[in-house]
Scaffold this active site. Structure first.
Site, PDB file in Angstrom:
ATOM      1  N   ARG A 126      63.196 121.932  19.132  1.00 27.64           N
ATOM      2  CA  ARG A 126      61.849 121.104  19.214  1.00 27.64           C
ATOM      3  C   ARG A 126      61.772 120.583  18.030  1.00 27.64           C
ATOM      4  O   ARG A 126      61.809 121.309  16.882  1.00 27.64           O
ATOM      5  CB  ARG A 126      60.606 122.151  19.447  1.00 27.64           C
TER       6      ARG A 126
ATOM      7  N   ARG B  60      57.748 129.235  13.638  1.00 27.37           N
ATOM      8  CA  ARG B  60      57.717 127.925  14.224  1.00 27.37           C
ATOM      9  C   ARG B  60      59.021 127.364  13.723  1.00 27.37           C
ATOM     10  O   ARG B  60      58.978 126.754  12.684  1.00 27.37           O
ATOM     11  CB  ARG B  60      56.573 127.244  14.073  1.00 27.37           C
TER      12      ARG B  60
ATOM     13  N   GLU C  11      49.840 133.034  19.988  1.00 28.07           N
ATOM     14  CA  GLU C  11      50.514 132.680  21.293  1.00 28.07           C
ATOM     15  C   GLU C  11      51.768 133.372  21.278  1.00 28.07           C
ATOM     16  O   GLU C  11      52.636 132.812  20.410  1.00 28.07           O
ATOM     17  CB  GLU C  11      50.436 131.465  21.720  1.00 28.07           C
TER      18      GLU C  11
ATOM     19  N   SER D 108      53.082 132.042  27.868  1.00 31.43           N
ATOM     20  CA  SER D 108      52.383 131.686  28.716  1.00 31.43           C
ATOM     21  C   SER D 108      52.947 131.111  30.042  1.00 31.43           C
ATOM     22  O   SER D 108      53.986 131.196  30.236  1.00 31.43           O
ATOM     23  CB  SER D 108      51.861 130.452  28.021  1.00 31.43           C
TER      24      SER D 108
ATOM     25  N   ARG E 275      59.969 134.281  18.135  1.00 33.46           N
ATOM     26  CA  ARG E 275      58.611 134.725  17.848  1.00 33.46           C
ATOM     27  C   ARG E 275      58.161 136.203  18.174  1.00 33.46           C
ATOM     28  O   ARG E 275      57.389 136.844  17.474  1.00 33.46           O
ATOM     29  CB  ARG E 275      57.599 133.648  18.763  1.00 33.46           C
TER      30      ARG E 275
END
Length: 416
Positions: A254, A269, A341, A344, A381
């Site tokens: 990403r 991140r 987070e 999800s 993460r």
RNA sequence: GGAGAGGUGGCCGAGUCAGGUUGAAGGCGCUUCCCUGCUAAGGAAGUAACGGGGCAACUCGUUCGGGGGUUCGAAUCCCCCCCUCUCCGCCA
């Protein structure tokens, strides 16, 4: 892509408006698509005529042909004009329709980013350990951001030593759990064609978040969701095979454009990380059950890792265009004193399947499949959270109970 | 990377080198029926998807790897792209 036929239904359009879509656009799409329909009828009428006339030429005698060809050419001219009208309208409808998101489910709360509904909270909010995840990662010799930056740039890191053993333990643990639940494990391609990005719904909207490969028409996926969506692209799935559950392990890439200065410590991140992702092709009547099941799996993983977390039912305005409903699982990050987070899961209904042209066949005919996806283990993460919650006062890391069979370690100290 | 051969319905496979009732012969498979102590074999009919119109029978349109083009008309001719196979080269 939304279902244009249902756009006039009040319940359908209301769900779209709750996500913040402009009502005027909806009205415009309805008006334009009815014009487009008229144009389509005109085109098909002329095409039918053109086909008939052309076939007659084939059967005509050589003497009769010139006159007939001339007449056919006139029909053709009218057809070309009608087609132009249709193409213009079709372009307008498509462009506007792509802006409309899938309607939010009735159980989704109204509002935006801060209006998510907390539907469960598990565990406490422990105080910060002596070192935050970044310092502890450096202390253990698990994470080297400087080396990563030197070799590849900012937001790249070397994961080394015990962290790698924990990574593979996490992955093995998750795969074992998912396979037991009927998921087919997959190691998919991480480089995909542009068309796959479009069909999976990531292009054109998220194009700026995606790495492209110079010299080839290939793009690095940000999640295994992309290649997993390709598994049944264009398929007519027999409904007796449903649900089809897959879990993909892949590296994810990403660009993290627009996040400068955010989450710069450690590996919270990063541009590249590994992830186990769940993906389900479901019967349209059962997708909400599948959605709850995905959440159940995500919660089970957090429960077994004994991490304190809460579950948020994301508000309509904060949902992406593809998701009708999304749960976020957020783990308490002691060093920040906040929930962040970790996983999800979303139900896309038929929004994605429509573009993928993935249908299910049954006795009642053919319908678009429903697709769902959810995170099982976002490795980097997850390591962040584990490094804070399993950090000991003596500077060692206690391996979570549930991972011990998968790595054969109880405790890990700094790398020498 | 070099050379060649191909991509047609659920599957196999004609048609492409002379463009015109070919949405596509033939076969396999599948469905229904007939025949039949049971099974096998045999006989008859049906059997693509998607979109539009119609209560329906039905009907119109689109689709022969994908996208453009030529033409009144393209599976068939032209251009670009993708994929598969064979041989050579290279490589974990």
């Amino acid at each position: 892509m939304i279902d244009l036929k249902r756009l006039a239904e009040p319940g359908y359009s209301a769900g779209i408006k709750r996500k913040g879509a402009d009502g005027a656009v909806i009205d415009q799409v309805i008006a334009l698509s009815s014009q487009r329909h008229e144009a389509q009828l005109a085109v098909e009428r002329l095409r039918a005529e053109s086909n008939t006339v052309s076939k007659a030429i084939g059967k005509a005698s050589p003497e009769d042909r010139p006159a007939k060809i001339e007449a056919a050419a006139a029909v053709k001219a009218a057809l070309v004009e009608a087609e132009q009208t249709y193409n213009t309208l079709d372009g307008q409808v498509t462009e506007l329709a792509l802006q409309l998101p899938v309607p939010a489910h009735e159980s989704v709360p109204d509002g935006g980013e801060d209006d998510g509904q907390i539907i469960a909270t598990v565990g406490g909010t422990p105080a910060a350990p002596p070192m935050d995840h970044a310092d502890f990662g450096r202390h253990l010799g698990w994470v080297d951001n400087e080396l990563g930056a030197d070799v590849s740039g900012s937001r790249f890191a070397y994961i080394m030593g015990g962290a790698v053993q924990i990574e593979f333990a996490l992955v093995q643990y998750a795969l074992a759990k998912l396979v037991a639940r009927g998921f087919v494990p997959v190691v998919p391609p991480v480089l995909v064609r542009e068309q796959m990005m479009v069909d999976a719904g990531f292009f054109p909207t998220d194009r700026h978040q995606v790495y492209s490969i110079e010299g080839d028409d290939l793009f690095l996926v940000g999640t295994a969701e992309v290649p997993l969506a390709g598994v049944h692209r264009g398929d007519r799935i027999d409904d007796t095979r449903l649900p089809l559950r897959y879990c993909g392990f892949s590296s994810c890439f990403r660009r993290e454009a627009g996040t400068y200065g955010k989450d710069t410590r450690g590996i919270f991140r990063v541009h590249q990380f590994d992830k186990v992702e769940m993906f389900v092709w479901s019967d349209p009547d059962k997708s909400w059950d599948e959605h709850e099941m995905l959440l159940e799996i995500e919660r089970e993983i957090l429960d077994e890792l004994a991490l304190p977390y809460r579950v948020v039912n994301i508000a309509a305005g904060d949902l992406g265009s593809a998701a009708a409903k999304k749960y976020d699982c957020e783990v308490w990050l002691p060093s920040e004193g906040a929930y962040r987070e970790v996983t999800s899961c979303s139900n896309y209904l038929d929004y994605s399947a429509r573009r993928l042209d993935a249908r299910i066949k049954g006795e009642s005919g053919s319908r678009f499949a429903h697709t769902l996806n959810g995170t099982a283990i976002p490795v980097a993460r997850m390591l962040v959270f584990l490094m804070e919650h399993y950090q000991q006062a003596d500077g060692t890391f206690t391996v979570p109970e549930v991972l011990r069979p998968f790595c054969g370690l109880d405790s890990i100290g700094p790398r020498s």
